[in-house]
Design an enzyme around this catalytic site. Sequence first.
Site, short mmCIF file in Angstrom:
data_model
loop_
_atom_site.label_atom_id
_atom_site.label_comp_id
_atom_site.label_asym_id
_atom_site.label_seq_id
_atom_site.Cartn_x
_atom_site.Cartn_y
_atom_site.Cartn_z
CD GLU A 74 -12.60 48.37 -36.68
OE1 GLU A 74 -12.70 47.12 -36.71
OE2 GLU A 74 -11.98 49.00 -35.80
CG HIS A 77 -6.88 47.87 -36.42
ND1 HIS A 77 -7.74 46.98 -35.82
CD2 HIS A 77 -5.65 47.62 -35.89
CE1 HIS A 77 -7.07 46.22 -34.97
NE2 HIS A 77 -5.80 46.58 -34.99
CG HIS A 139 -8.89 41.78 -30.74
ND1 HIS A 139 -8.57 40.79 -31.64
CD2 HIS A 139 -8.89 42.94 -31.46
CE1 HIS A 139 -8.39 41.32 -32.84
NE2 HIS A 139 -8.57 42.62 -32.75
CG HIS A 247 -3.24 48.96 -14.90
ND1 HIS A 247 -2.62 47.91 -15.52
CD2 HIS A 247 -2.82 50.08 -15.56
CE1 HIS A 247 -1.87 48.35 -16.52
NE2 HIS A 247 -1.96 49.66 -16.55
CG HIS A 307 0.52 53.49 -20.81
ND1 HIS A 307 1.69 53.50 -20.09
CD2 HIS A 307 -0.37 52.81 -20.04
CE1 HIS A 307 1.52 52.86 -18.94
NE2 HIS A 307 0.27 52.42 -18.90
#
Length: 360
Positions: A74, A77, A139, A247, A307
């Site tokens: 975290e 990032h 986000h 999706h 992906h």
Amino acid sequence: MRLYRRLLLIATLLAFAVIALGAYVRLSDAGLGCPDWPGCYGHWLGVPEAHHEQLAAAQTYPDRPLDTGKAWKEMLHRYLAGSLGLLILALCILAWRKEYRSLQSPALPTALLGIVGLQAALGMWTVTLLLKPVIVTLHLIGGMTTLSILVGMAVARFDARLDDSINPRMRLLGAAALLVIIIQIALGGWVSSNYAALACADFPTCQGQWLPPMDITHAFSLYRDLGLTADGALLPLEALTAIHWSHRLGAVAVSLLAGSFAIALLRTGERVWQTWGGVLLALLLAQVGLGIANVLLALPLGLAVAHNIGAACLLSATLSINILMYRCDQRGNCNYADNAATRKGMSQSDRNPALGNSYH
């Protein structure tokens, strides 16, 4: 302008890295690796690793046990996203300098800086609101928006001379392909933020059916906590199925429109448009393949991250083609000439941006 171009290129590449690392953090369940923001268990640099630091963290956050591996993911990032924010701030400052304003408007870099500020707020709310799906999805969309603007700014500065016209219907097809890709990315974010990727473990059917039981109302209720309905009950499997199935339907729309667009580009007879068409078709096939593999292989982390990266690449390529076709329309010509030969034959007046040419 050389400094500006270099910063723009670095920022664009870094935006890709931030999206990839963000996907890795989210998919490895490290999104709450740090219970506070912007630090981690009170540490602005690093995470608690010494014994006394871990004891202090346990006392301060007794309900959030420290996992140093997730905490580091975290924080890395956050550091990467912070670096991107500083680069975008530098771009914005440069864009407002007099010599740069004469060549381009600073409006887009300024808007981008505002989006980065909103992204920071969404990152904080992601942690403080405990992965509320709508915040996590926004986000993700914000990250893709940041990347898109950077790619658009970079492509708009691309040196190329264009000659023949593009069919107006091809421009419409390109815009439609871009729109469905944007919607599909939003749907993909909703799948990921609700952990609905494994709601259908088979392909092409879902739970052995072409039309499984689905709960659309709870699936797309935005203001709710992770795994719960708006009333606080557990989110039913039918809702997760509806999210996943939507999706898949989006993937069909993307395949049809983006695939048709790629084939249309391949059939133009112009080398550069054919190259773009080949790139777009390859990215589309890879993305569809990754989506199917993620279902059949039960979402392995590497493929799931790939992906997400594939979505960013597909969006960037489609956006770039649309921008280049728009520039063709504005200039009244649409076929790339050989850059080296073009530049060699350009007069001094052609090279001067002040005389109306965009080569700089």
